[in-house]
Scaffold this active site. Structure first.
Site, PDB file in Angstrom:
ATOM      1  NE  ARG A  32      34.770 -10.374  18.156  1.00 42.18           N
ATOM      2  CZ  ARG A  32      35.444 -10.256  16.838  1.00 42.18           C
ATOM      3  NH1 ARG A  32      35.775  -9.062  16.098  1.00 42.18           N
ATOM      4  NH2 ARG A  32      35.729 -11.234  16.279  1.00 42.18           N
ATOM      5  CG  ASN A  88      37.114 -19.698  16.251  1.00 38.91           C
ATOM      6  OD1 ASN A  88      36.115 -19.176  14.965  1.00 38.91           O
ATOM      7  ND2 ASN A  88      36.313 -20.562  17.132  1.00 38.91           N
ATOM      8  CG  HIS A 141      41.658 -16.242  10.494  1.00 39.13           C
ATOM      9  ND1 HIS A 141      39.929 -16.305  10.380  1.00 39.13           N
ATOM     10  CD2 HIS A 141      42.479 -16.333   9.520  1.00 39.13           C
ATOM     11  CE1 HIS A 141      40.042 -16.659   9.431  1.00 39.13           C
ATOM     12  NE2 HIS A 141      41.037 -16.597   8.373  1.00 39.13           N
ATOM     13  CG  LEU A 166      23.242 -25.456  14.399  1.00 42.93           C
ATOM     14  CD1 LEU A 166      23.417 -26.388  15.612  1.00 42.93           C
ATOM     15  CD2 LEU A 166      22.776 -24.191  14.461  1.00 42.93           C
TER      16      LEU A 166
HETATM   17  C1  BV8 Z   1      43.353 -13.549   2.300  1.00 42.74           C
HETATM   18  C2  BV8 Z   1      39.802 -12.338  11.515  1.00 42.74           C
HETATM   19  C3  BV8 Z   1      45.013 -14.485   0.490  1.00 42.74           C
HETATM   20  C4  BV8 Z   1      38.918 -10.273  11.982  1.00 42.74           C
HETATM   21  C5  BV8 Z   1      38.518 -13.110   9.888  1.00 42.74           C
HETATM   22  C6  BV8 Z   1      35.686 -14.377  -3.024  1.00 42.74           C
HETATM   23  C7  BV8 Z   1      36.244 -15.567  -3.583  1.00 42.74           C
HETATM   24  C8  BV8 Z   1      37.236 -16.381  -2.680  1.00 42.74           C
HETATM   25  C9  BV8 Z   1      37.444 -15.727  -1.777  1.00 42.74           C
HETATM   26  C10 BV8 Z   1      37.601 -14.383  -1.640  1.00 42.74           C
HETATM   27  C11 BV8 Z   1      36.148 -13.547  -2.386  1.00 42.74           C
HETATM   28  N1  BV8 Z   1      36.474 -11.856  -2.278  1.00 42.74           N
HETATM   29  C12 BV8 Z   1      37.950 -11.703  -1.090  1.00 42.74           C
HETATM   30  C13 BV8 Z   1      38.218 -12.832  -1.038  1.00 42.74           C
HETATM   31  C14 BV8 Z   1      39.175 -13.883   0.456  1.00 42.74           C
HETATM   32  C15 BV8 Z   1      38.633 -13.360   2.012  1.00 42.74           C
HETATM   33  C16 BV8 Z   1      37.492 -14.377   1.894  1.00 42.74           C
HETATM   34  O1  BV8 Z   1      37.299 -14.766   1.778  1.00 42.74           O
HETATM   35  N2  BV8 Z   1      36.485 -13.464   1.734  1.00 42.74           N
HETATM   36  C17 BV8 Z   1      35.302 -14.601   1.757  1.00 42.74           C
HETATM   37  C18 BV8 Z   1      34.327 -13.487   2.562  1.00 42.74           C
HETATM   38  C19 BV8 Z   1      34.505 -14.354   0.362  1.00 42.74           C
HETATM   39  N3  BV8 Z   1      39.553 -14.025   2.456  1.00 42.74           N
HETATM   40  C20 BV8 Z   1      41.125 -12.645   2.945  1.00 42.74           C
HETATM   41  O2  BV8 Z   1      40.764 -12.067   3.077  1.00 42.74           O
HETATM   42  C21 BV8 Z   1      41.945 -13.497   3.871  1.00 42.74           C
HETATM   43  N4  BV8 Z   1      42.991 -13.564   3.363  1.00 42.74           N
HETATM   44  O3  BV8 Z   1      42.619 -14.400   1.173  1.00 42.74           O
HETATM   45  O4  BV8 Z   1      44.711 -13.573   1.789  1.00 42.74           O
HETATM   46  C22 BV8 Z   1      45.549 -15.180   0.423  1.00 42.74           C
HETATM   47  C23 BV8 Z   1      44.874 -16.178   0.003  1.00 42.74           C
HETATM   48  C24 BV8 Z   1      45.409 -17.872  -0.141  1.00 42.74           C
HETATM   49  C25 BV8 Z   1      46.440 -18.694   0.636  1.00 42.74           C
HETATM   50  C26 BV8 Z   1      46.673 -16.616   1.622  1.00 42.74           C
HETATM   51  C27 BV8 Z   1      46.641 -15.494   1.688  1.00 42.74           C
HETATM   52  C28 BV8 Z   1      42.011 -13.759   5.474  1.00 42.74           C
HETATM   53  C29 BV8 Z   1      40.699 -14.062   5.745  1.00 42.74           C
HETATM   54  C30 BV8 Z   1      40.477 -13.726   7.284  1.00 42.74           C
HETATM   55  C31 BV8 Z   1      39.977 -12.577   7.597  1.00 42.74           C
HETATM   56  N5  BV8 Z   1      39.754 -12.794   9.266  1.00 42.74           N
HETATM   57  N6  BV8 Z   1      38.488 -12.985  11.786  1.00 42.74           N
HETATM   58  C32 BV8 Z   1      37.470 -11.071  12.946  1.00 42.74           C
HETATM   59  O5  BV8 Z   1      37.069 -12.079  14.031  1.00 42.74           O
HETATM   60  O6  BV8 Z   1      37.557 -10.021  13.453  1.00 42.74           O
HETATM   61  S1  BV8 Z   1      37.552 -14.531   8.781  1.00 42.74           S
HETATM   62  C33 BV8 Z   1      35.921 -15.200   9.692  1.00 42.74           C
HETATM   63  O7  BV8 Z   1      35.226 -15.827   9.549  1.00 42.74           O
HETATM   64  C34 BV8 Z   1      36.184 -15.812  11.541  1.00 42.74           C
HETATM   65  O8  BV8 Z   1      38.112 -15.679  11.819  1.00 42.74           O
HETATM   66  C35 BV8 Z   1      35.597 -16.442  10.791  1.00 42.74           C
HETATM   67  O9  BV8 Z   1      36.227 -17.979  12.208  1.00 42.74           O
HETATM   68  C36 BV8 Z   1      35.480 -16.909   9.873  1.00 42.74           C
HETATM   69  C37 BV8 Z   1      34.529 -17.632   9.424  1.00 42.74           C
HETATM   70  O10 BV8 Z   1      33.313 -17.610   9.716  1.00 42.74           O
HETATM   71  P1  BV8 Z   1      32.970 -19.141  10.222  1.00 42.74           P
HETATM   72  O11 BV8 Z   1      33.994 -19.199  11.900  1.00 42.74           O
HETATM   73  O12 BV8 Z   1      33.196 -19.959  10.075  1.00 42.74           O
HETATM   74  O13 BV8 Z   1      31.697 -18.558  11.127  1.00 42.74           O
HETATM   75  P2  BV8 Z   1      30.235 -18.486  10.400  1.00 42.74           P
HETATM   76  O14 BV8 Z   1      29.440 -17.754  11.421  1.00 42.74           O
HETATM   77  O15 BV8 Z   1      30.424 -18.022   8.700  1.00 42.74           O
HETATM   78  O16 BV8 Z   1      29.938 -19.692  10.453  1.00 42.74           O
HETATM   79  C38 BV8 Z   1      29.695 -20.621  11.630  1.00 42.74           C
HETATM   80  C39 BV8 Z   1      29.024 -21.735  11.621  1.00 42.74           C
HETATM   81  O17 BV8 Z   1      29.252 -22.388  12.829  1.00 42.74           O
HETATM   82  C40 BV8 Z   1      27.701 -21.691  10.467  1.00 42.74           C
HETATM   83  O18 BV8 Z   1      27.982 -22.644   9.673  1.00 42.74           O
HETATM   84  C41 BV8 Z   1      26.625 -22.485  11.824  1.00 42.74           C
HETATM   85  O19 BV8 Z   1      25.849 -23.385  11.585  1.00 42.74           O
HETATM   86  C42 BV8 Z   1      27.562 -23.535  12.946  1.00 42.74           C
HETATM   87  N7  BV8 Z   1      27.205 -22.889  13.974  1.00 42.74           N
HETATM   88  C43 BV8 Z   1      26.612 -22.488  14.207  1.00 42.74           C
HETATM   89  N8  BV8 Z   1      26.457 -22.499  15.814  1.00 42.74           N
HETATM   90  C44 BV8 Z   1      26.990 -23.384  16.168  1.00 42.74           C
HETATM   91  C45 BV8 Z   1      27.493 -23.958  15.074  1.00 42.74           C
HETATM   92  N9  BV8 Z   1      28.210 -25.665  14.722  1.00 42.74           N
HETATM   93  C46 BV8 Z   1      28.196 -25.974  15.922  1.00 42.74           C
HETATM   94  N10 BV8 Z   1      27.118 -25.315  17.015  1.00 42.74           N
HETATM   95  C47 BV8 Z   1      26.878 -24.454  17.361  1.00 42.74           C
HETATM   96  N11 BV8 Z   1      26.298 -24.822  18.497  1.00 42.74           N
END
Ligand code: BV8
Length: 236
Positions: free
Chosen positions: A58, A91, A115, A208
């Protein structure tokens, strides 16, 4: 323009048209890998070669992509905004950094990578961070500690996002919250809309398609970021 506090949250959708795959789309970023295999501390402990290779690929991809009109529109807006602008990105690419680097520094502007950043590495013993545009080998010695290793400077699932105190302070006082290119699937970023609403901010989603949190926003404008973001910024 009245002096106002703007907070913008971006996700992988803002970089999609630059050629950086999003996370949840069919052609997702995980290159056939499950999150648990490449983006958790346990994955790194279990298979450092796989994880370092995933991020090396990446990181190399960044050389082939450029900021798009959405990144530039946000940089132009920050340059002319009369007040504070906090741009929080989920990002790990450097496209926002490059878009802002082309312009004179805007007073009152701050960019936070909550992140982490692909072009940086961190020591597993001290947490110290250094620039690291090149590849990391599976067991990369750390310059900061004799028993440390360098890992990607990335917040993995289960790890605490960065600068949450500064982000939450900005959300508590913001007048305008704009969420761009994020599905609202990952926390705590997906919860920022609630803090903005508590602050009484005007809240707008530019995406989107409607995100999981759509009903929490005052307004949603849908379409490709390179069209919707410049048009929205022009109206501010
Ligand atoms: C934490 C680095 C404690 C890695 C990333 C159950 C319920 C709730 C939460 C949790 C749960 N189980 C676990 C959790 C916590 C977990 C979490 O949320 N899990 C999810 C999967 C349920 N979170 C964590 O572990 C976080 N830490 O909670 O610690 C804490 C709590 C509170 C306060 C402090 C600490 C850590 C999360 C970080 C993980 N690392 N990135 C890497 O990059 O390799 S996250 C990763 O997902 C990226 O950073 C990415 O940005 C992010 C979110 O995804 P999106 O950016 O939204 O991307 P996605 O593809 O999903 O969506 C894209 C959107 O763009 C779409 O809507 C699409 O329609 C749109 N789109 C597409 N093309 C276009 C467009 N829009 C406009 N124009 C276009 N052309």
């Amino acid at each position: 323009m009245a002096s106002r506090n703007l907070v913008t949250l971006t996700g992988s959708g803002i970089s999609a048209e630059s050629g950086v795959p999003t996370f949840r789309a069919a052609d997702g970023l995980w290159m056939g890998h499950r999150v648990g295999d490449v983006a958790t501390p346990e994955a790194f402990a279990r298979d450092p070669a796989l994880v370092q290779d995933f991020y090396n690929r990446r990181r190399r991809q960044l050389a082939a992509v450029q900021p798009n009109a959405a990144h530039h529109a946000l940089a132009d807006l920050a340059a002319r905004w009369d007040g504070h602008v906090l741009l929080v990105t989920q990002n790990v690419d450097d496209l926002h950094d490059r878009a802002h680097a082309d312009r004179p520094p805007a007073p009152g502007f701050e960019l936070i990578h909550m992140h982490g950043e692909l072009l940086k590495a961190e020591c597993t013993m001290t947490g110290q961070v250094c620039d690291r545009p090149g590849d990391l080998v599976p067991v990369e010695p750390s310059p900061f500690h004799p028993r440390g290793r360098l890992r990607p400077h990335i917040v993995w699932f289960g790890e605490f996002p960065l600068h949450m105190d500064r982000i939450e302070a900005a959300l508590r006082r913001c007048d305008l919250f704009v969420s761009i290119g994020t599905s609202g699937a990952v926390y705590p970023a997906a919860g920022f809309i609630q803090l903005a609403n508590l602050a009484g901010a005007r809240t707008v989603e530019l995406n989107l398609e409607p995100s999981l949190g759509r009903r929490l926003f005052d307004e949603g404008r849908y379409g490709p970021a390179t069209e919707v973001v410049p048009a929205f910024c022009a109206g501010l």
